[in-house]
Design a protein around this motif. Sequence first.
Motif, PDB file in Angstrom:
ATOM      1  N   PHE A  57       0.824  -1.203   0.000  1.00  0.00           N
ATOM      2  CA  PHE A  57       0.000   0.000   0.000  1.00  0.00           C
ATOM      3  C   PHE A  57       0.860   1.256   0.000  1.00  0.00           C
ATOM      4  N   ASP A  58       0.248   2.340  -0.473  1.00  0.00           N
ATOM      5  CA  ASP A  58       0.953   3.611  -0.610  1.00  0.00           C
ATOM      6  C   ASP A  58       1.605   3.994   0.726  1.00  0.00           C
ATOM      7  N   PRO A  59       2.946   4.075   0.776  1.00  0.00           N
ATOM      8  CA  PRO A  59       3.609   4.308   2.064  1.00  0.00           C
ATOM      9  C   PRO A  59       3.276   5.664   2.680  1.00  0.00           C
ATOM     10  N   SER A  60       3.139   6.692   1.844  1.00  0.00           N
ATOM     11  CA  SER A  60       2.828   8.015   2.382  1.00  0.00           C
ATOM     12  C   SER A  60       1.444   8.037   3.012  1.00  0.00           C
ATOM     13  N   LEU A  61       0.465   7.457   2.310  1.00  0.00           N
ATOM     14  CA  LEU A  61      -0.897   7.426   2.839  1.00  0.00           C
ATOM     15  C   LEU A  61      -0.956   6.567   4.103  1.00  0.00           C
ATOM     16  N   SER A  62      -0.304   5.414   4.080  1.00  0.00           N
ATOM     17  CA  SER A  62      -0.305   4.537   5.254  1.00  0.00           C
ATOM     18  C   SER A  62       0.349   5.203   6.458  1.00  0.00           C
ATOM     19  N   GLN A  63       1.424   5.954   6.219  1.00  0.00           N
ATOM     20  CA  GLN A  63       2.080   6.666   7.312  1.00  0.00           C
ATOM     21  C   GLN A  63       1.179   7.738   7.896  1.00  0.00           C
ATOM     22  N   ARG A  64       0.459   8.436   7.039  1.00  0.00           N
ATOM     23  CA  ARG A  64      -0.482   9.444   7.527  1.00  0.00           C
ATOM     24  C   ARG A  64      -1.557   8.795   8.394  1.00  0.00           C
ATOM     25  N   ILE A  65      -2.049   7.643   7.952  1.00  0.00           N
ATOM     26  CA  ILE A  65      -3.084   6.945   8.723  1.00  0.00           C
ATOM     27  C   ILE A  65      -2.523   6.464  10.055  1.00  0.00           C
ATOM     28  N   SER A  66      -1.304   5.954  10.041  1.00  0.00           N
ATOM     29  CA  SER A  66      -0.677   5.525  11.296  1.00  0.00           C
ATOM     30  C   SER A  66      -0.565   6.700  12.269  1.00  0.00           C
ATOM     31  N   GLY A  67      -0.288   7.879  11.738  1.00  0.00           N
ATOM     32  CA  GLY A  67      -0.219   9.054  12.593  1.00  0.00           C
ATOM     33  C   GLY A  67      -1.560   9.439  13.178  1.00  0.00           C
ATOM     34  N   LEU A  68      -2.628   9.122  12.452  1.00  0.00           N
ATOM     35  CA  LEU A  68      -3.978   9.425  12.933  1.00  0.00           C
ATOM     36  C   LEU A  68      -4.508   8.358  13.880  1.00  0.00           C
ATOM     37  N   LEU A  69      -3.859   7.200  13.894  1.00  0.00           N
ATOM     38  CA  LEU A  69      -4.269   6.087  14.764  1.00  0.00           C
ATOM     39  C   LEU A  69      -3.076   5.667  15.613  1.00  0.00           C
ATOM     40  N   PRO A  70      -2.643   6.508  16.539  1.00  0.00           N
ATOM     41  CA  PRO A  70      -1.459   6.185  17.344  1.00  0.00           C
ATOM     42  C   PRO A  70      -1.634   4.880  18.102  1.00  0.00           C
ATOM     43  N   TYR A  93      -3.249   1.936  -9.045  1.00  0.00           N
ATOM     44  CA  TYR A  93      -3.733   3.059  -9.854  1.00  0.00           C
ATOM     45  C   TYR A  93      -3.916   4.345  -9.064  1.00  0.00           C
ATOM     46  N   VAL A  94      -4.266   4.227  -7.775  1.00  0.00           N
ATOM     47  CA  VAL A  94      -4.486   5.401  -6.923  1.00  0.00           C
ATOM     48  C   VAL A  94      -3.907   5.113  -5.542  1.00  0.00           C
ATOM     49  N   PRO A  95      -3.558   6.138  -4.766  1.00  0.00           N
ATOM     50  CA  PRO A  95      -3.079   5.891  -3.403  1.00  0.00           C
ATOM     51  C   PRO A  95      -4.158   5.172  -2.591  1.00  0.00           C
ATOM     52  N   SER A  96      -3.808   4.006  -2.061  1.00  0.00           N
ATOM     53  CA  SER A  96      -4.774   3.169  -1.345  1.00  0.00           C
ATOM     54  C   SER A  96      -4.185   2.680  -0.032  1.00  0.00           C
ATOM     55  N   ALA A  97      -5.070   2.413   0.924  1.00  0.00           N
ATOM     56  CA  ALA A  97      -4.647   1.944   2.239  1.00  0.00           C
ATOM     57  C   ALA A  97      -5.780   1.141   2.856  1.00  0.00           C
ATOM     58  N   MET A  98      -5.469   0.442   3.961  1.00  0.00           N
ATOM     59  CA  MET A  98      -6.484  -0.348   4.646  1.00  0.00           C
ATOM     60  C   MET A  98      -6.367  -0.181   6.151  1.00  0.00           C
ATOM     61  N   VAL A  99      -7.521  -0.314   6.809  1.00  0.00           N
ATOM     62  CA  VAL A  99      -7.614  -0.359   8.265  1.00  0.00           C
ATOM     63  C   VAL A  99      -8.305  -1.664   8.624  1.00  0.00           C
ATOM     64  N   PHE A 100      -7.704  -2.438   9.532  1.00  0.00           N
ATOM     65  CA  PHE A 100      -8.268  -3.716   9.942  1.00  0.00           C
ATOM     66  C   PHE A 100      -8.849  -3.621  11.353  1.00  0.00           C
ATOM     67  N   VAL A 101      -9.962  -4.337  11.560  1.00  0.00           N
ATOM     68  CA  VAL A 101     -10.608  -4.405  12.869  1.00  0.00           C
ATOM     69  C   VAL A 101     -10.462  -5.826  13.416  1.00  0.00           C
ATOM     70  N   ARG A 102     -10.187  -5.923  14.695  1.00  0.00           N
ATOM     71  CA  ARG A 102      -9.867  -7.202  15.336  1.00  0.00           C
ATOM     72  C   ARG A 102     -10.943  -8.266  15.118  1.00  0.00           C
ATOM     73  N   ASN A 103     -10.451  -9.483  14.846  1.00  0.00           N
ATOM     74  CA  ASN A 103     -11.251 -10.706  14.759  1.00  0.00           C
ATOM     75  C   ASN A 103     -10.552 -11.686  15.697  1.00  0.00           C
ATOM     76  N   PRO A 104     -11.016 -11.845  16.934  1.00  0.00           N
ATOM     77  CA  PRO A 104     -10.229 -12.511  17.978  1.00  0.00           C
ATOM     78  C   PRO A 104      -9.683 -13.885  17.614  1.00  0.00           C
ATOM     79  N   SER A 105     -10.469 -14.702  16.930  1.00  0.00           N
ATOM     80  CA  SER A 105     -10.013 -16.051  16.608  1.00  0.00           C
ATOM     81  C   SER A 105      -9.211 -16.102  15.316  1.00  0.00           C
ATOM     82  N   GLY A 106      -9.340 -15.073  14.497  1.00  0.00           N
ATOM     83  CA  GLY A 106      -8.706 -15.090  13.190  1.00  0.00           C
ATOM     84  C   GLY A 106      -9.482 -15.888  12.158  1.00  0.00           C
TER      85      GLY A 106
END
Length: 399
Positions: A325-338, A357-370
């Motif tokens: 994923f786009d490193p700049s966008l992912s870094q910005r998101i990491s900064g918003l989610l300390p 094709y476009v700057p893309s990123a993902m946020v994952f939400v916990r799934n305890p068992s996987g």
Amino acid sequence: METVNQLLDSIKDVGRDAVRGGYSRAVYSTPELDLRQWFIEQAEQRGLAVETDRNGIIWAWWGKPQDGALVTGSHLDSVPGGGAFDGPLGVASALAAVDILKARGVQPPRPLAITVFPEEEGSRFGVACLGSRLLTGAIGVDKALNLRDAGGDTFADVARANDLDPRHIGPDPEALARIGDFVELHVEQGKGLGNGGPAVAVGSSILGHGRWKLSVHGQGNHAGTTLMADRSDPMVAAAQIILAVRGAAAKQPDARATVGRLTPVPGGTNVIASRVDLWLDARHPDDAVTAQLIEAIYRAATEAAAGEGCTVTLTEESYSDTVHFDPSLSQRISGLLPGAPVLATGAGHDAGVLAGYVPSAMVFVRNPSGISHSPEEYVADEDAATGAVALADVLEGLL
């Protein structure tokens, strides 16, 4: 203002599968169409302007549609007997995030859109992320239109029946240009977040992965009159191939290979099959290793088939290289989610297709068992709520 949990609760009975358990919401099936209508109604209740593009992607706009918008969203279709969160969590969280932003008094300085992509799972036509592949041109139009479902209907037939014109399906550079940044929230489909600690993570990459079809051809015959020594039974060869798939993957660190579907032809209990089709899913972080794995599996399959007097063919149905994923966008998101960890994933997503094709990123939400792609997939209410707030924080910070 509805919470993400309330939104998910409102669709909990749509597409329940009484046989498999969980949910079966194949693209353009009645359950998936009901969910698409649910999303449209929810978006319109929030004052969003809704449109469905020529590839069947739904866009819900906060602000006038224009190039460079901030876009979030996911999908509503499922694998057969899938869980309640894979896809819908991202869509419901996006709706809840809009509510949160409005409650905060946010006025987006650039347009914000929620998208719903069709056929992300590929459970009907065999190609994952078909909607985003069509949008970007990552799949040929002729190939897409001629894909067939289990009933023999082509994607062109089904698209036409759902008010899409097959002549206009395919790459859409104008729609793609509207995406300035894309952020997809999704249930985590592994054990990366585990129990305790942060409930959300930032995505870093997606393993290279693909789908292949192995067709084993033998001699159909009568199960009662054909001596064991006189058989060319593709089912026996298929059983050996499945074991060979497991063995080949086990020899390669970090590889995953799965035969998740098998179809004998003609499929009678008292009939020796004339052909058996197997669908293979294979993944590895190194694309060259994935290719080597497929070669090894095909060699083993050829040997197994020959040993039973059969032949085998291998057809690639889809493949996606490893995505970072786009490193700049992912870094910005990491900064918003300390405090949110950074995780790679082995699961494919529309964000992975769009990342080329476009700057893309993902946020994952916990799934305890996987556990995912199963009725046992789970997200706790408090984690779902945390994910919606996290998405709202990310969207506000990126606007």
